[in-house]
Design a protein around this motif. Structure first.
Motif, PDB file in Angstrom:
ATOM      1  N   CYS A  50       0.813  -1.212   0.000  1.00  0.00           N
ATOM      2  CA  CYS A  50       0.000   0.000   0.000  1.00  0.00           C
ATOM      3  C   CYS A  50       0.848   1.264   0.000  1.00  0.00           C
ATOM      4  O   CYS A  50       0.335   2.357  -0.265  1.00  0.00           O
ATOM      5  CB  CYS A  50      -0.970   0.008   1.174  1.00  0.00           C
ATOM      6  SG  CYS A  50      -0.182  -0.201   2.784  1.00  0.00           S
ATOM      7  N   ALA A  51       2.144   1.137   0.266  1.00  0.00           N
ATOM      8  CA  ALA A  51       3.026   2.297   0.179  1.00  0.00           C
ATOM      9  C   ALA A  51       3.171   2.770  -1.263  1.00  0.00           C
ATOM     10  O   ALA A  51       3.504   3.927  -1.510  1.00  0.00           O
ATOM     11  CB  ALA A  51       4.404   1.957   0.747  1.00  0.00           C
ATOM     12  N   TYR A  52       2.907   1.863  -2.215  1.00  0.00           N
ATOM     13  CA  TYR A  52       3.102   2.175  -3.625  1.00  0.00           C
ATOM     14  C   TYR A  52       1.808   2.241  -4.425  1.00  0.00           C
ATOM     15  O   TYR A  52       1.791   2.765  -5.536  1.00  0.00           O
ATOM     16  CB  TYR A  52       4.021   1.118  -4.255  1.00  0.00           C
ATOM     17  CG  TYR A  52       5.363   1.077  -3.578  1.00  0.00           C
ATOM     18  CD1 TYR A  52       6.294   2.092  -3.788  1.00  0.00           C
ATOM     19  CD2 TYR A  52       5.684   0.054  -2.689  1.00  0.00           C
ATOM     20  CE1 TYR A  52       7.520   2.084  -3.147  1.00  0.00           C
ATOM     21  CE2 TYR A  52       6.910   0.036  -2.047  1.00  0.00           C
ATOM     22  CZ  TYR A  52       7.821   1.052  -2.281  1.00  0.00           C
ATOM     23  OH  TYR A  52       9.030   1.042  -1.632  1.00  0.00           O
ATOM     24  N   ASN A  53       0.742   1.700  -3.861  1.00  0.00           N
ATOM     25  CA  ASN A  53      -0.506   1.636  -4.619  1.00  0.00           C
ATOM     26  C   ASN A  53      -1.665   1.514  -3.637  1.00  0.00           C
ATOM     27  O   ASN A  53      -1.743   0.550  -2.870  1.00  0.00           O
ATOM     28  CB  ASN A  53      -0.479   0.424  -5.568  1.00  0.00           C
ATOM     29  CG  ASN A  53      -1.631   0.428  -6.554  1.00  0.00           C
ATOM     30  OD1 ASN A  53      -2.689   1.004  -6.300  1.00  0.00           O
ATOM     31  ND2 ASN A  53      -1.439  -0.232  -7.677  1.00  0.00           N
ATOM     32  N   GLU A  54      -2.561   2.493  -3.638  1.00  0.00           N
ATOM     33  CA  GLU A  54      -3.677   2.499  -2.695  1.00  0.00           C
ATOM     34  C   GLU A  54      -4.692   1.397  -2.964  1.00  0.00           C
ATOM     35  O   GLU A  54      -5.617   1.202  -2.175  1.00  0.00           O
ATOM     36  CB  GLU A  54      -4.377   3.860  -2.730  1.00  0.00           C
ATOM     37  CG  GLU A  54      -3.516   4.996  -2.189  1.00  0.00           C
ATOM     38  CD  GLU A  54      -4.241   6.327  -2.205  1.00  0.00           C
ATOM     39  OE1 GLU A  54      -5.369   6.370  -2.757  1.00  0.00           O
ATOM     40  OE2 GLU A  54      -3.696   7.317  -1.675  1.00  0.00           O
ATOM     41  N   ALA A  55      -4.517   0.667  -4.056  1.00  0.00           N
ATOM     42  CA  ALA A  55      -5.409  -0.453  -4.345  1.00  0.00           C
ATOM     43  C   ALA A  55      -5.129  -1.659  -3.457  1.00  0.00           C
ATOM     44  O   ALA A  55      -5.833  -2.656  -3.531  1.00  0.00           O
ATOM     45  CB  ALA A  55      -5.287  -0.862  -5.814  1.00  0.00           C
TER      46      ALA A  55
END
Length: 220
Positions: A193-198
């Protein structure tokens, strides 16, 4: 602890197939198996291999946490050089054992954890050690240190030290109550989640926060 991917239709992100996710996990397990073998003689060399493999997977694998746009400009994860003073051999104490933690996720509702005990780290503090109480099981140790959210520091919500359900484990020395876990903060990494809120990721709660700087591992 598995990071959960939201439905692409809900969050307008690229679909990642079940086969791609399975392949990502198999490759991750294989990577950590190699890391443990190399680290038995040379932890710094194992760390170099780990950095290279993670950069390669993030850049090329279809189940990478990076979006297509981020992949186009990706030149490697920001990871500190190896420092042996952040590698420890620590016993698991029974302090806090049996406590429960429930983590709300966007896909699976509440995910339940049971505390196995505590790691006491010299001059650093304590970290709660959790077991995923559900399918897959596994030992889970997130942490948040004083560099979190700071300029040039680590991800604000914390990082993962151990997550055995994904293979992120560096072994133990001995057996039984005298067994010592190998804890190497040089291999700390960011949740997806640090790189993609999905992605929905369980993060470090109050029992997994350190008041000191941990300037090694994957930064942000």
């Amino acid at each position: 602890m598995a990071e959960q991917h939201f439905d692409a239709a809900q969050d307008s992100v690229e679909h990642i197939s079940a086969l791609d996710i399975a392949d990502w996990r198999l490759r991750t397990f294989a990577m950590y198996d190699t890391v443990r073998k190399i680290a038995a003689d040379n932890p710094a060399e194992a760390h170099s291999y780990w950095r290279h493999e993670r950069d390669r997977m993030f850049a090329t694998h279809p189940a990478s946490p990076l979006t297509a746009a981020d992949k186009a400009t990706f030149s490697g994860l920001r990871t500190a050089d190896y420092d042996p003073i952040y590698r420890f051999h620590v016993r698991l104490t029974k302090e806090g054992a049996g406590r429960e933690m429930n983590v709300e996720t966007g896909t699976d509702g509440l995910v339940h954890f049971i505390r196995l005990g505590t790691f006491d780290l010299p001059e650093m503090g304590q970290l709660a050690v959790w077991k995923l109480h559900g399918y897959g099981g596994g030992i889970f140790v997130p942490f948040r240190d004083a560099t979190a959210g700071q300029p040039g520091g680590s991800y604000g919500a914390g990082r993962y030290l151990l997550d055995t359900i994904k293979g992120a484990f560096h072994g133990v020395r001995g057996s039984g109550p005298d067994a010592e876990f190998i804890l190497d903060f040089n291999f700390a990494y960011n949740p997806s989640c640090a790189y993609n809120e999905a992605w929905a990721c369980p993060l470090a709660g109050p029992a997994n926060r350190l008041a000191v700087d941990i300037p090694v591992g994957e930064l942000y």
